[in-house]
Scaffold this motif. Structure first.
Motif, short mmCIF file in Angstrom:
data_model
loop_
_atom_site.label_atom_id
_atom_site.label_comp_id
_atom_site.label_asym_id
_atom_site.label_seq_id
_atom_site.Cartn_x
_atom_site.Cartn_y
_atom_site.Cartn_z
N PRO A 11 38.16 36.11 37.57
CA PRO A 11 36.94 37.08 38.34
C PRO A 11 37.36 37.08 39.60
N ALA A 12 35.76 37.95 40.16
CA ALA A 12 35.81 37.99 41.76
C ALA A 12 34.18 38.28 41.59
N ALA A 23 36.48 45.01 50.05
CA ALA A 23 35.69 43.69 49.40
C ALA A 23 33.47 44.11 50.26
N PHE A 24 33.79 44.26 51.01
CA PHE A 24 32.42 45.03 51.78
C PHE A 24 31.88 45.82 49.89
N ALA A 25 31.37 46.10 49.37
CA ALA A 25 31.42 47.63 48.23
C ALA A 25 30.09 48.20 48.29
N GLY A 38 32.90 37.73 47.90
CA GLY A 38 33.28 36.65 48.41
C GLY A 38 34.60 35.66 48.61
N GLN A 39 34.69 35.75 47.10
CA GLN A 39 35.96 35.02 46.73
C GLN A 39 36.57 35.75 44.94
N VAL A 40 37.86 35.69 45.08
CA VAL A 40 38.76 35.97 43.39
C VAL A 40 39.50 34.98 42.87
N GLY A 41 39.35 34.42 42.01
CA GLY A 41 39.56 33.54 41.50
C GLY A 41 38.86 32.82 40.96
N ASN A 42 39.10 31.66 39.71
CA ASN A 42 38.07 30.91 39.48
C ASN A 42 38.94 29.01 39.89
N GLY A 43 38.25 28.61 41.21
CA GLY A 43 39.21 27.47 42.23
C GLY A 43 38.99 26.22 40.68
N GLU A 44 38.72 26.18 39.97
CA GLU A 44 38.98 25.14 38.99
C GLU A 44 39.89 25.26 38.03
N GLY A 58 39.95 41.98 40.88
CA GLY A 58 39.09 43.21 41.29
C GLY A 58 38.43 44.48 40.23
N ALA A 59 39.67 44.16 39.05
CA ALA A 59 39.32 45.35 38.05
C ALA A 59 38.20 45.11 37.21
N ASP A 60 37.75 43.21 36.97
CA ASP A 60 36.50 43.02 36.71
C ASP A 60 34.97 43.51 37.09
N VAL A 61 35.42 44.39 37.72
CA VAL A 61 34.01 44.64 38.65
C VAL A 61 33.86 46.49 38.97
N GLY A 62 35.44 46.94 39.37
CA GLY A 62 35.78 48.29 39.88
C GLY A 62 35.71 48.37 41.07
N VAL A 63 36.46 46.83 41.60
CA VAL A 63 36.51 47.09 42.73
C VAL A 63 38.20 46.91 43.43
N ASP A 64 39.42 46.96 44.34
CA ASP A 64 40.44 47.06 44.46
C ASP A 64 40.11 46.06 45.33
N LEU A 65 39.97 44.63 44.99
CA LEU A 65 40.34 43.47 45.31
C LEU A 65 42.24 42.45 44.91
N SER A 66 42.80 43.64 45.93
CA SER A 66 44.44 42.80 44.85
C SER A 66 44.77 42.27 46.43
N GLY A 67 44.36 42.74 47.71
CA GLY A 67 44.81 42.28 48.50
C GLY A 67 44.58 41.30 49.42
#
Length: 654
Positions: free
Chosen positions: A183-184, A145-147, A158-164, A80-89
């Motif tokens: 990325p988020a 996540a509800f930023a 709704g997603q963190v990480g590139n699945g591919e 979440g750092a790329d969008v300024g939101v804590d999405l670490s959990g």
């Protein structure tokens, strides 16, 4: 295989009998055409305990003190750092390292539903606290996540990480940030996702009911408030989330559309508002029933992350008592049992209701969970014969999963004597080579995970390369846990006082390999390999530093010259330090180098250290060393540090 016929009335008496309750699973009732197996009951308390424990192996962020999985560590702290939101959990999805919020929200809703329906069973078994802690870990993540919850400006990640990219690398979640960017991805009012927003609303609403029962009114109210705003987002800005959050494709595409999640969110908000406020006017139920008229009415699949139709039938039947919803529920459950309109689920030779090759066991477990809930409700309506039939179906399926099958295999890792050891799970496997095949055996036991399961002929092998049959996931365990809570309620069981995890093998995870490549009167050259095979937990060293201790006859630092070279890391320095007479160490720092178990070029760094005594002035420096190739100095110890922290030292001289 032997089938025993008994009346429903007699069966009900047996279940209530304290003396004969333990014999219940020996009696298979011929009320459906499905194959059944006669066996004894299981320890449902232990199974439930372990099914909830699994979620702690999926946690990301800075792990809480209550996390009980000894081989897990902090992970994805920069999400979440790329969008300024804590999405670490939150939880990673399955055997990969991506956070897919659509199935994640489904899992939370389903787990909370089980906690609501079987609250007393969870409490009596001692698992309510663990269920609640694990749910809050994710609802806190959803709150982040509800930023933006401002109407007209909604933003939901709704997603963190590139699945591919993630699926091309086989490494532990603790070190994934060293390997790739994460990325988020979001939906918003300009490109919405009714299904994602609706399911996340349902997750918060259902969880609020459970937390309210626990007495945490303030947190429950917060979740209801956010759930209402999420529903407003879902309702006013309609569209399939995977059309906007394209990175979810093909992993969790919304193939079923978004209408079911919109209705689903409305029903759960209705239940949450009713629990919150006795004067609530049921407006969300009205929305659900109105939208239901536009929804397809399937009966030949089941409740899963992309199709809430079957859960909608059950909840609307409970909330309204209307015959339409009962008929829809029973058409579906009859398809899974006695058949409906000439269609019936396939059964394996050993009695598993087999719907699809992907997740054959979780799909059966989800159906069993809802069958139990509907059966309970039918009992309150005085319809015991139908109730018993659906109940028996669920009992047979859950017992099959726990080991009452022809292979006598439990598909719940860590339960029973014969269970999977090698699930398709990166962090549990603990490879340092970016290889699904090395090491051969999984290093960390993923206790409590339900694997995908056998094919329709019951073929199954303990092979992590077979991700169809050995994948695990947060959505796989969700309905299963609720079904286990019902089984515990009916038949009992005893959770373990403490779940014990086996230790890793004796091979060290972190060490330095050393070899003297040259020894003369004038110089000693040592090849050093810093090795990081860590898996319990996996870790990376951002500031590796090594100290090589040795003895020499000289009393002066100036008599010893040290130099280090490496093709793997940039050597900052190789300094000589005198500790006391005749005892020295040389410190080697690799600036800007991270060593982590992520592949051949990642887990090991090689350094060549040369210690030169050409400048020695002490005539007795070599003392009694008479051999032409005798070592001019003796290595006594090697220590490895990450910054100032000692992480390994040799236990013998070279």
């Amino acid at each position: 295989m032997y089938l025993i016929s008994i009346s429903q009335q007699a069966l009900k008496k047996l279940r209530k009998s304290k003396i004969l309750a333990g014999l219940l699973a020996l009696i298979m009732v011929v009320i459906i055409s499905a194959p059944t197996i006669s066996q004894t009951t299981e320890n449902y308390g232990e199974a439930l305990q372990k099914a909830i424990l699994f979620y702690e192996a999926q946690q990301t962020g800075r792990l809480p003190e209550w996390n009980r999985v000894p081989w897990r560590g902090d992970a994805t702290l920069e999400d979440g750092a790329d969008v300024g939101v804590d999405l670490s959990g939150g939880w990673v999805d399955a055997g990969d390292n991506v956070k897919f919020n659509f199935p994640l929200a489904f899992s939370v809703t389903t787990l909370a539903w089980g906690g609501i329906e079987y609250y007393d069973a969870y409490k009596k078994s001692g698992q309510l606290v663990h269920l609640s802690q694990n749910l809050k870990w994710v609802t806190d993540y959803f709150l982040n996540a509800f930023a933006n919850d401002t109407p007209g400006e909604y933003v939901l990640y709704g997603q963190v990480g590139n699945g591919e990219l993630d699926h091309q690398w086989w490494g532990s979640v603790e070190v994934v940030n060293y390997q790739m960017e994460r990325p988020a991805f979001k939906i918003d009012t300009s490109c919405p996702g009714t299904d994602l927003a609706g399911e996340t609303s349902a997750a918060m609403a259902s969880s609020s009911i459970l937390f309210r029962k626990n007495g945490d009114t303030e947190y429950a109210d917060l979740l209801v408030d956010k759930a209402e705003k999420l529903f407003d987002f879902a309702n006013k800005y309609r569209g399939k989330y995977s059309d906007c959050l394209k990175e979810a494709v093909p992993f969790y595409t919304s193939n079923n559309g978004y209408l079911d999640e919109l209705i689903w969110g409305a029903i759960w908000l209705h239940k949450a508002k009713k629990a919150q406020n006795s004067s609530y006017s049921a407006e969300y139920l009205a929305i659900a029933e109105t939208e239901y008229q536009q929804m397809g009415k399937p009966f030949n699949y089941t409740y899963q992350f992309d199709d809430k139709s079957y859960g909608i039938y059950v909840l609307l039947a409970q909330e309204t008592g209307k015959i339409e919803y009962q008929q829809r529920t029973e058409a579906w459950l009859n398809f899974w049992t006695i058949g409906h309109e000439g269609e019936q689920i396939k059964y394996t030779p050993g009695g598993l209701a087999f719907l699809a090759k992907w997740g054959s066991l979780p799909l059966a477990a989800n159906t069993s969970f809802l069958a139990f809930i509907y059966s309970d409700w039918l009992q309150t309506q005085g319809k015991s014969q139908k109730a018993e039939g659906y109940f028996d179906f669920g009992v047979n399926q859950i017992n099959y999963i726990l080991g009452q099958n022809p292979a006598k295999r439990s598909y719940l890792i860590g339960y029973g004597d014969n269970y999977p050891h090698n699930p398709h799970h990166r962090t549990a496997h603990g490879s340092w080579l970016n290889s699904m095949n090395e090491p051969t055996e999984t290093r960390n036991l993923l206790i409590g995970a339900l694997v995908g399961g056998p094919d329709e002929q019951e073929h199954w092998a303990d092979d992590r390369n077979d991700w169809v049959r050995n994948e695990v996931g947060v959505s796989y365990n969700a309905g299963f846990a609720g079904a286990l809570a019902k089984m515990y309620q009916e038949f009992g069981g005893k959770p373990l006082t403490k779940v014990s995890f086996p230790q890793l093998d004796d091979e060290p995870e972190i060490y330095v390999e050393s070899r003297v490549s040259q020894a003369s009167k004038n110089a000693t050259e040592i090849n050093l390999s810093i090795v990081n095979k860590s898996a319990a937990p996996a870790q990376g060293w951002e500031d590796p530093l090594m100290r090589v201790f040795y003895t020499a006859g000289s009393n002066k630092v100036e008599d010893i010259a040290a130099s280090a070279t490496s093709n793997d890391c940039s050597i900052d320095s190789a300094t000589v330090v005198k500790l006391k007479k005749g005892l020295y160490y040389t410190e080697i720092a690799c600036g800007g180098t991270v060593i982590y178990p992520g592949g051949n070029e990642k887990y090991m760094k090689q350094i060549s250290l040369k210690l030169n005594t050409d400048r020695a002035t002490d005539n007795n420096f070599f003392g009694s060393l008479s051999s032409l190739f005798a070592k001019p100095l003796q290595i006594t110890k090697i220590c490895l540090y990450d910054g100032d922290e000692l992480i390994w030292e040799s236990d013998s001289a070279i």
